[in-house]
Design an enzyme around this catalytic site. Sequence first.
Site, PDB file in Angstrom:
ATOM      1  N   ARG A 121       0.830  -1.224   0.000  1.00  0.00           N
ATOM      2  CA  ARG A 121       0.000   0.000   0.000  1.00  0.00           C
ATOM      3  C   ARG A 121       0.858   1.265   0.000  1.00  0.00           C
ATOM      4  O   ARG A 121       0.542   2.258   0.661  1.00  0.00           O
ATOM      5  CB  ARG A 121      -0.974   0.021   1.183  1.00  0.00           C
ATOM      6  CG  ARG A 121      -1.919  -1.147   1.219  1.00  0.00           C
ATOM      7  CD  ARG A 121      -2.919  -1.141   0.060  1.00  0.00           C
ATOM      8  NE  ARG A 121      -3.672  -2.379   0.061  1.00  0.00           N
ATOM      9  CZ  ARG A 121      -3.340  -3.461  -0.661  1.00  0.00           C
ATOM     10  NH1 ARG A 121      -2.295  -3.440  -1.479  1.00  0.00           N
ATOM     11  NH2 ARG A 121      -4.069  -4.538  -0.619  1.00  0.00           N
TER      12      ARG A 121
ATOM     13  N   SER B 150     -10.222  -0.437   4.031  1.00  0.00           N
ATOM     14  CA  SER B 150      -9.493  -0.920   5.218  1.00  0.00           C
ATOM     15  C   SER B 150      -8.932   0.262   5.992  1.00  0.00           C
ATOM     16  O   SER B 150      -8.217   1.096   5.434  1.00  0.00           O
ATOM     17  CB  SER B 150      -8.343  -1.837   4.798  1.00  0.00           C
ATOM     18  OG  SER B 150      -8.860  -3.001   4.214  1.00  0.00           O
TER      19      SER B 150
ATOM     20  N   GLU C 265      -4.142   2.798   7.363  1.00  0.00           N
ATOM     21  CA  GLU C 265      -4.006   2.672   5.898  1.00  0.00           C
ATOM     22  C   GLU C 265      -4.718   3.857   5.244  1.00  0.00           C
ATOM     23  O   GLU C 265      -4.250   4.422   4.260  1.00  0.00           O
ATOM     24  CB  GLU C 265      -4.616   1.354   5.406  1.00  0.00           C
ATOM     25  CG  GLU C 265      -4.533   1.197   3.884  1.00  0.00           C
ATOM     26  CD  GLU C 265      -4.885  -0.198   3.411  1.00  0.00           C
ATOM     27  OE1 GLU C 265      -4.549  -1.184   4.105  1.00  0.00           O
ATOM     28  OE2 GLU C 265      -5.496  -0.309   2.328  1.00  0.00           O
TER      29      GLU C 265
HETATM   30  C1  LIG Z   1     -15.568  -0.036  -0.135  1.00  0.00           C
HETATM   31  C2  LIG Z   1     -14.079   0.123  -0.339  1.00  0.00           C
HETATM   32  C3  LIG Z   1     -13.315  -0.979  -0.655  1.00  0.00           C
HETATM   33  C4  LIG Z   1     -11.921  -0.850  -0.844  1.00  0.00           C
HETATM   34  N1  LIG Z   1     -11.201  -1.960  -1.169  1.00  0.00           N
HETATM   35  C5  LIG Z   1      -9.872  -1.837  -1.405  1.00  0.00           C
HETATM   36  C6  LIG Z   1      -9.086  -2.974  -1.771  1.00  0.00           C
HETATM   37  O1  LIG Z   1      -9.581  -4.076  -1.906  1.00  0.00           O
HETATM   38  N2  LIG Z   1      -7.768  -2.790  -1.990  1.00  0.00           N
HETATM   39  C7  LIG Z   1      -7.177  -1.587  -1.852  1.00  0.00           C
HETATM   40  O2  LIG Z   1      -5.970  -1.475  -2.074  1.00  0.00           O
HETATM   41  N3  LIG Z   1      -7.888  -0.484  -1.503  1.00  0.00           N
HETATM   42  C8  LIG Z   1      -9.212  -0.579  -1.277  1.00  0.00           C
HETATM   43  N4  LIG Z   1      -9.930   0.523  -0.917  1.00  0.00           N
HETATM   44  C9  LIG Z   1      -9.243   1.814  -0.725  1.00  0.00           C
HETATM   45  C10 LIG Z   1      -9.202   2.706  -1.981  1.00  0.00           C
HETATM   46  O3  LIG Z   1     -10.239   2.388  -2.891  1.00  0.00           O
HETATM   47  C11 LIG Z   1      -7.851   2.609  -2.685  1.00  0.00           C
HETATM   48  O4  LIG Z   1      -6.794   3.014  -1.846  1.00  0.00           O
HETATM   49  C12 LIG Z   1      -7.825   3.474  -3.954  1.00  0.00           C
HETATM   50  O5  LIG Z   1      -6.653   3.176  -4.669  1.00  0.00           O
HETATM   51  C13 LIG Z   1      -7.888   4.972  -3.675  1.00  0.00           C
HETATM   52  O6  LIG Z   1      -8.120   5.638  -4.909  1.00  0.00           O
HETATM   53  P1  LIG Z   1      -8.828   7.072  -4.945  1.00  0.00           P
HETATM   54  O7  LIG Z   1      -8.875   7.512  -6.347  1.00  0.00           O
HETATM   55  O8  LIG Z   1     -10.129   7.017  -4.217  1.00  0.00           O
HETATM   56  O9  LIG Z   1      -7.774   7.941  -4.127  1.00  0.00           O
HETATM   57  P2  LIG Z   1      -8.057   8.951  -2.924  1.00  0.00           P
HETATM   58  O10 LIG Z   1      -8.721   8.241  -1.806  1.00  0.00           O
HETATM   59  O11 LIG Z   1      -8.689  10.177  -3.433  1.00  0.00           O
HETATM   60  O12 LIG Z   1      -6.551   9.268  -2.474  1.00  0.00           O
HETATM   61  C14 LIG Z   1      -5.764   8.248  -1.880  1.00  0.00           C
HETATM   62  C15 LIG Z   1      -4.307   8.664  -1.925  1.00  0.00           C
HETATM   63  O13 LIG Z   1      -3.883   8.710  -3.271  1.00  0.00           O
HETATM   64  C16 LIG Z   1      -3.393   9.997  -3.612  1.00  0.00           C
HETATM   65  N5  LIG Z   1      -3.802  10.264  -5.005  1.00  0.00           N
HETATM   66  C17 LIG Z   1      -5.008  10.122  -5.565  1.00  0.00           C
HETATM   67  N6  LIG Z   1      -4.980  10.448  -6.871  1.00  0.00           N
HETATM   68  C18 LIG Z   1      -3.702  10.800  -7.145  1.00  0.00           C
HETATM   69  C19 LIG Z   1      -3.012  11.247  -8.313  1.00  0.00           C
HETATM   70  N7  LIG Z   1      -3.630  11.403  -9.496  1.00  0.00           N
HETATM   71  N8  LIG Z   1      -1.693  11.537  -8.214  1.00  0.00           N
HETATM   72  C20 LIG Z   1      -1.039  11.383  -7.040  1.00  0.00           C
HETATM   73  N9  LIG Z   1      -1.621  10.974  -5.899  1.00  0.00           N
HETATM   74  C21 LIG Z   1      -2.945  10.689  -5.950  1.00  0.00           C
HETATM   75  C22 LIG Z   1      -4.031  10.944  -2.595  1.00  0.00           C
HETATM   76  O14 LIG Z   1      -3.231  12.100  -2.382  1.00  0.00           O
HETATM   77  C23 LIG Z   1      -4.059  10.061  -1.357  1.00  0.00           C
HETATM   78  O15 LIG Z   1      -2.792  10.055  -0.740  1.00  0.00           O
HETATM   79  C24 LIG Z   1     -11.305   0.415  -0.713  1.00  0.00           C
HETATM   80  C25 LIG Z   1     -12.092   1.534  -0.407  1.00  0.00           C
HETATM   81  C26 LIG Z   1     -13.464   1.406  -0.217  1.00  0.00           C
HETATM   82  C27 LIG Z   1     -14.275   2.625   0.094  1.00  0.00           C
END
Ligand SMILES: Cc1cc2nc3c(=O)[nH]c(=O)nc-3n(C[C@H](O)[C@H](O)[C@H](O)COP(=O)(O)OP(=O)(O)OC[C@H]3O[C@@H](n4cnc5c(N)ncnc54)[C@H](O)[C@@H]3O)c2cc1C
Length: 293
Positions: free
Chosen positions: A163, A212, A282
Amino acid sequence: MTDWNGRLLNDKPLSPYTWFRVGGPAKRLATPYDEAALSELLAATEGPVLAIGVGSNLLVRDGGIDGTVIRLGRGFNQITVGGNRIHAGSAALDAKVATAAADAGIAGLEFLRGVPGTIGGAVRMNAGCYGTETGDRLISARVALRDGTIRTYENADLGFGYRHCGLPDDAVVIGATFAGTADDPAAIHDRMGTLMQNREAAQPIRDKTGGSTFRNPPGESAWKLVDAAGCRGLTVGGAQMSEKHCNFMINTGDATAADLETLGETIRQRVRETSGHDLHWEIKRIGNPELHT
Ligand SMILES: Cc1cc2nc3c(=O)[nH]c(=O)nc-3n(C[C@H](O)[C@H](O)[C@H](O)COP(=O)(O)OP(=O)(O)OC[C@H]3O[C@@H](n4cnc5c(N)ncnc54)[C@H](O)[C@@H]3O)c2cc1C
């Protein structure tokens, strides 16, 4: 930045942009419409900058963010396929990339179907599930650095870990190229269907959650430690540790970011007392606890 190709909003509440639906305003929310506008913005901006995706891993504190938050959208969500490779802009949803790969007969990206974020968030978090992580399939990523220069990073230069990715915190991922292997589209879709059924059964994916809450300590499952500490279903204000999956926090309706963070810290303390493990967040917590006027 006259005639800048994008949208700038001041004091924009961020809660609508996060899954938890909590959090204060960004001093400035910037939405560049293309790479040139993103570069121009970064070069011209003073103070902290942070890119966000769809906020599925974010807890924005109630006082909001004193800097510029960058949200990529239109212009950054193209998905293109060539042979066994797929390229996606960082605003493309992981699920759409997984589906496009399956349609094109590219296997190996099924795991992305279950991650509700964007490609930018997937690269930053090295998102993964069911044994595969973003870094296992990524060939290269295109990235804008804090001064506005744009670079392509090969997988080996991205410092992927659990992660985690080694890019600077203020770097902005623009897009990424992945490689898979050839397979029958129907078989890939079937595997994704099974993955989604398992997920629906095990996780509160229809709630206001951030996925998580805590990282799994080496050789341990965070949810088992939370459960053993008696914290399944624990509440603080409108925040609750999910009964369905006790490593997921939920906003039951009127939670504040402070409720959610206090719940998480209470659980960390109880787990420390019960099993001696020090859980690490996380979920990314960003911003100020209180509004600075
Ligand atoms: C119901 C649910 C289930 C999930 N299941 C999983 C799973 O199975 N596995 C898993 O790994 N995660 C899971 N997650 C967590 C999440 O979906 C992941 O971490 C996902 O990759 C976050 O993407 P996001 O676009 O929502 O980023 P955000 O939540 O908006 O940001 C997360 C991080 O990424 C950075 N970021 C976002 N976009 C960019 C960009 N373009 N450039 C640089 N940095 C950026 C942000 O600054 C922040 O630090 C889950 C979340 C939910 C709500």
